[in-house]
Scaffold this active site. Structure first.
Site, short mmCIF file in Angstrom:
data_model
loop_
_atom_site.label_atom_id
_atom_site.label_comp_id
_atom_site.label_asym_id
_atom_site.label_seq_id
_atom_site.Cartn_x
_atom_site.Cartn_y
_atom_site.Cartn_z
CD GLN A 50 -25.27 -42.80 -51.04
OE1 GLN A 50 -24.47 -42.37 -51.86
NE2 GLN A 50 -25.89 -43.96 -51.17
CG HIS A 142 -13.10 -49.18 -38.08
ND1 HIS A 142 -11.83 -49.70 -37.89
CD2 HIS A 142 -13.76 -50.11 -38.83
CE1 HIS A 142 -11.73 -50.86 -38.51
NE2 HIS A 142 -12.88 -51.13 -39.07
#
Length: 402
Positions: A50, A142
């Site tokens: 989220q 990442h």
């Protein structure tokens, strides 16, 4: 994408109707209805996933293109959905010939869902501009953090998942990165090219962000991913496309390059990015922003709100950083001076320009500048295969088929 494009998406997706009695339905403004079954909801309904809502897909671009406020959350859902459609397409057309199993489908879709879960704030600025400055040439990526975050989510939320699926998901996430696994995949190699294609750059990650970014910025998009998605086939353990679709393939790379020129590296966007990097660097000593980059338990708490934290802080130690953020808010931006393009055939001999070069080239009568007054941004824009034409690589796998 207009009405015709949406109708084409609908007809394509209707080819793969599956049991959705226990699925969660989400309406996406690019792909329409997206369905998440309970297995994938275990990952979506976590604070770590989220968090992607708080990471704008295009970082600071919304300060120039106000509509570009979409997040990595919806992009991840889009890649998840397209990954599923891709694997169902080749399964539907080739069946037992390629022997796609239920776990294969789960693996590819989960890789699409979680491929950006380790992303840092402000798009790629965090890892390409900020971290190398404060950590002396850091090569943090990442993709690597996404792999660590996947393990962390599984452990922290006690998610039951087959270890083989988990390992394959992580390898798929790394497939196009510098740290891609060197292990040779013995079978179904084509599955590793659906989400992040390190072979030729054609993948559903690009399918989603090219259309999504173009739409958010109010730009037209000539690239129609539906055509490639519907006609992809597996030949020689690679994803292949019809020879007559070479123009669509070229549009994929050309549209991506156009987005880099007109949106991602827009002069004002770059000015704001340079200011934010400076602000983060000034605030780093007080906030230790990079301290969490190897620890998923802490990293998931870092998002775009770090800029707001600096702006609203009363700490004297953050005054210089805060003043820079306020300059951005008040549109007192770094001034763009000049740019020049280096021809492709000259790049091998091109020396990167430095602030010192600019200072030394000043003419008498110019306003005197010091090196600290100047920022130089070198941007390399290509068709995703460096100086090579990507079609030269792809032509080997573009094949005629019935």
């Amino acid at each position: 994408m207009g009405t015709n494009g949406n109708e084409e998406v609908t007809s394509l997706y209707s080819l793969s109707c599956r049991d959705r009695r226990f699925s969660k339905h989400i309406h996406d403004n690019v792909h329409g209805n997206i369905y998440l079954d309970p297995f994938f909801l275990q990952f979506v309904d976590t604070e770590q996933f989220q968090r992607l809502r708080e990471l704008k897909q295009l970082g600071l671009t919304h300060m120039v293109y106000p509509g570009a406020v979409h997040s990595r959350f919806e992009h991840s859902l889009g890649v998840y959905w397209l990954a599923g459609e891709a694997v169902h397409t080749v399964q539907g057309h080739q069946g037992s010939e390629i022997n796609i199993e239920r776990n294969d489908i789960r693996t590819v879709k989960l890789a699409g869902l979680l491929h950006d879960v380790g992303h840092g704030p402000f798009s790629h600025l965090f890892e390409r501009e900020f971290l190398p400055r404060v950590l002396n040439g850091s090569e943090w990526s990442h993709e690597d953090m996404s792999v660590k975050m996947i393990d962390y989510i599984v452990d922290a939320h006690h998610i039951e998942i087959d270890s083989a699926i988990l390992n394959n998901v992580k390898e798929m996430v790394l497939a196009s990165s510098a740290n891609a696994s060197q292990n040779t995949v013995n079978e179904k190699r084509f599955l590793y090219d659906i989400v992040a294609n390190g072979q030729n750059g054609i993948d559903v990650d690009k399918f989603d962000y090219i259309v999504r970014d173009s739409r958010a910025c109010g730009l037209g998009c000539n690239f129609q991913f539906q055509r490639l998605l519907e006609t992809m086939r597996v030949m020689g353990d690679e994803i292949c496309y019809r020879a007559k679709d070479y123009l669509t393939v070229h549009k994929l790379f050309a549209t991506r390059a156009d987005l880099h020129r007109t949106v991602y590296t827009h002069a004002k966007v770059k000015a704001i990015e340079l200011m934010v990097v400076d602000a983060l660097t000034l605030a780093h000593g007080e906030l230790s922003i990079s301290a969490s980059i190897q620890e998923p338990a802490k990293f998931w708490k870092l998002d775009d709100s770090i800029l707001r934290q600096i702006e609203t802080s009363d700490k004297q130690e953050l005054k210089k950083a805060r003043d820079l953020v306020l300059r951005i808010r008040r549109r007192d931006l770094y001034q763009f001076c000049n740019e020049f393009a280096v021809p492709k055939d000259k790049q091998e001999h091109f020396k990167d320009i430095t602030p010192q070069d600019i200072v030394c080239s000043q003419k008498n009568g110019d306003t005197p500048l010091n090196e600290e007054d100047i920022s130089v941004s070198t941007v390399k824009i290509n068709l995703t295969r460096g100086r090579s034409n990507p079609l030269e690589r792809i032509m080997r796998v573009i094949t005629n088929f019935r």
